[in-house]
Design a protein around this motif. Structure first.
Motif, PDB file in Angstrom:
ATOM      1  N   SER A 216       0.824  -1.213   0.000  1.00 43.41           N
ATOM      2  CA  SER A 216       0.000   0.000   0.000  1.00 43.41           C
ATOM      3  C   SER A 216       0.853   1.256   0.000  1.00 43.41           C
ATOM      4  CB  SER A 216      -0.936   0.001   1.219  1.00 43.41           C
ATOM      5  OG  SER A 216      -1.781  -1.134   1.209  1.00 43.41           O
ATOM      6  N   ARG A 219       1.774   1.929  -3.840  1.00 39.58           N
ATOM      7  CA  ARG A 219       0.704   1.683  -4.819  1.00 39.58           C
ATOM      8  C   ARG A 219       0.719   2.704  -5.960  1.00 39.58           C
ATOM      9  NH1 ARG A 219      -1.268   4.044  -0.336  1.00 39.58           N
ATOM     10  NH2 ARG A 219      -2.723   5.799  -0.529  1.00 39.58           N
ATOM     11  N   PHE A 226       1.002  -3.406  -8.352  1.00 37.98           N
ATOM     12  CA  PHE A 226       0.413  -3.336  -7.010  1.00 37.98           C
ATOM     13  C   PHE A 226      -0.896  -4.119  -6.954  1.00 37.98           C
ATOM     14  CE2 PHE A 226      -3.031  -1.152  -4.709  1.00 37.98           C
ATOM     15  CZ  PHE A 226      -2.649  -1.433  -3.404  1.00 37.98           C
TER      16      PHE A 226
END
Length: 441
Positions: A216, A219, A226
């Protein structure tokens, strides 16, 4: 020496991260062929990692001139004190030789990994590579676990047994399995848990959970990759059936959400106190001191919701902790002290309870101080300000998640892939702080 380490055509920082991510996992992998496990021994894992990591560090762009700055940092000082105390515990231990052996296996790699990560020139590139390397190796394991699931569902063996094995070139391939038990409408339902190439399903789940949080953080840098890796990590958590992985994800997501609403230090304080109290509560429950009679019976019957095996282990470990709480019995021998001859079959499933057994209250304080200070340092950023600050926020979430999860697990202070990942992240947090200070000068 400086010219050699800081040579002009050194390994790019992103590849240093990628290769470390792979090196932290690959030596610990195992494969099961024709019902025989093929894996490196503990000593071989240590040699392969240390030799590989030293070679990798010599090829990387490490800023040796910043070593003084790193050594003066508070986190490094407390880390050094914890290492020194762990080594010194051999002086009063009943088995000093075994303590020194465990020190070499766990403390020596931790120092190497921490310092190398703390001295990288571009930590933002190293962490990106580390995340990709870690996630890609884990993704391969997820694929293998998924193949095992398909074999388990589609291939039935004589007697109606399903073993999740596949045949390839005349060989039978399998993996380490586990089960998650549920009582549904009075019937016991057994769900298969898969590990891929990890030694056990928990390993797949923990690493997948950590990767979800770390992915995350990057990303925006690799949006397509991702999405692919993020989805595969979710599958990894599900196939592993790991409760520890769920604790990591729940803690990390709550922290990331709440730290944007209220003071993040308050969130950290609550999580830390809860983590330290968690094993104590389990001991009290299993010891019959604390009752949860307000919960319905179906909750207490679910194996997934209670500490079926770890609970009794923690009770036995608590007796050892009460005996050795002042100075500890010696680093690395918590299982031997708590369980005696059954040490090879049992473990102290709490890094904090184990720290008291091995290094006493002072050892617990030093370890917790290093951990908590790193969480606070990484979280002390305005997440909206820059990509760098956002990455630091996610590192803080990972460290806090591991703090909570390790309250009922023991990997961080043992030579283990979680141990290596943990100290590398600690080192990167120190590197981010160091480079920020250097930019201000």
């Amino acid at each position: 020496m400086n010219r050699f380490v800081e040579k002009r055509y050194a390994l790019p920082d992103i590849w240093f991260g990628v290769l470390f991510g792979a090196l932290a996992l690959v030596p610990f992998m195992r494969v099961r062929i024709n019902y025989s496990f093929f894996e490196l021994s503990g000593a071989s894992q240590f040699v392969v990692f240390v030799v590989g990591f030293v070679a990798l560090s010599l090829a990387a762009k490490l800023n040796i001139s910043s070593l003084t700055t790193v050594l003066r940092d508070r986190v490094t000082i407390f880390f050094g004190m914890w290492c020194a105390y762990a080594i010194a515990s051999a002086l009063w231990a009943e088995e000093p030789t075994l303590v020194l052996k465990r020190v070499v296996l766990a403390i020596f790699p931790a120092i190497l990994v921490f310092l190398a990560a703390a001295l990288v020139k571009q930590p933002e590139k190293v962490i990106r590579g580390f995340i990709l390397g870690l996630a890609c190796i884990t993704a391969i394991c997820v694929v293998y676990a998924a193949v095992g699931l398909l074999a388990d569902l589609l291939i039935t063996y004589p007697g109606g047994r399903r073993r999740g094995t596949i045949y390839f070139f005349g060989l039978e391939f399998a993996q380490s399995f586990g089960q998650r038990l549920f009582w549904i409408n009075g019937e016991l339902v057994k769900l298969q848990r898969f590990s891929g190439f990890f030694p056990n399903p928990n390993g797949l789940g923990i690493t997948s959970g950590v990767c979800i949080l770390l992915l995350s953080a990057i990303r925006r840098d690799v949006p397509t990759l991702f999405r692919i890796l993020f989805g595969m990590m979710i599958v990894g958590v599900i196939l592993s059936g790991s409760r520890t992985a769920l604790i990591i994800l729940l803690t990390g997501c709550l922290y990331l959400f709440l730290s944007r609403k209220i003071n993040y230090r308050f969130v950290v304080a609550v999580a830390v106190l809860g983590a330290l109290a968690f094993p104590v509560m389990i001991v009290l429950l299993k010891g019959g001191v604390l009752q949860l009679s307000f919960l319905p019976n179906w909750v207490l019957e679910q194996e997934a919701l209670i500490a079926t095996i770890r609970g009794p282990y923690l009770v036995d470990a608590s007796h050892a902790a009460l005996t050795h709480w002042l100075f500890g019995a010696g680093f690395g021998i918590g299982a031997e002290v708590a369980f005696g001859q059954k040490a090879n079959e049992m473990a102290v499933h709490s890094v904090f309870l184990n720290a008291i057994i091995e290094t006493g209250v002072l050892g617990l304080i030093l370890l917790s101080a290093v951990w908590i200070m790193s969480i606070v340092v990484a979280g002390d950023n305005d997440h909206r300000r820059s990509q760098r600050d956002s990455v630091m926020g996610y590192l803080s979430a990972v460290l806090l998640s591991l703090f909570v999860a390790q309250s009922v697990d023991l990997s961080v202070t043992r030579f283990h892939y979680v141990h290596l990942m943990f100290f590398f992240i600690l080192g990167l947090v120190a590197s981010f702080k160091r480079t920020e200070l250097e930019m201000r000068v």
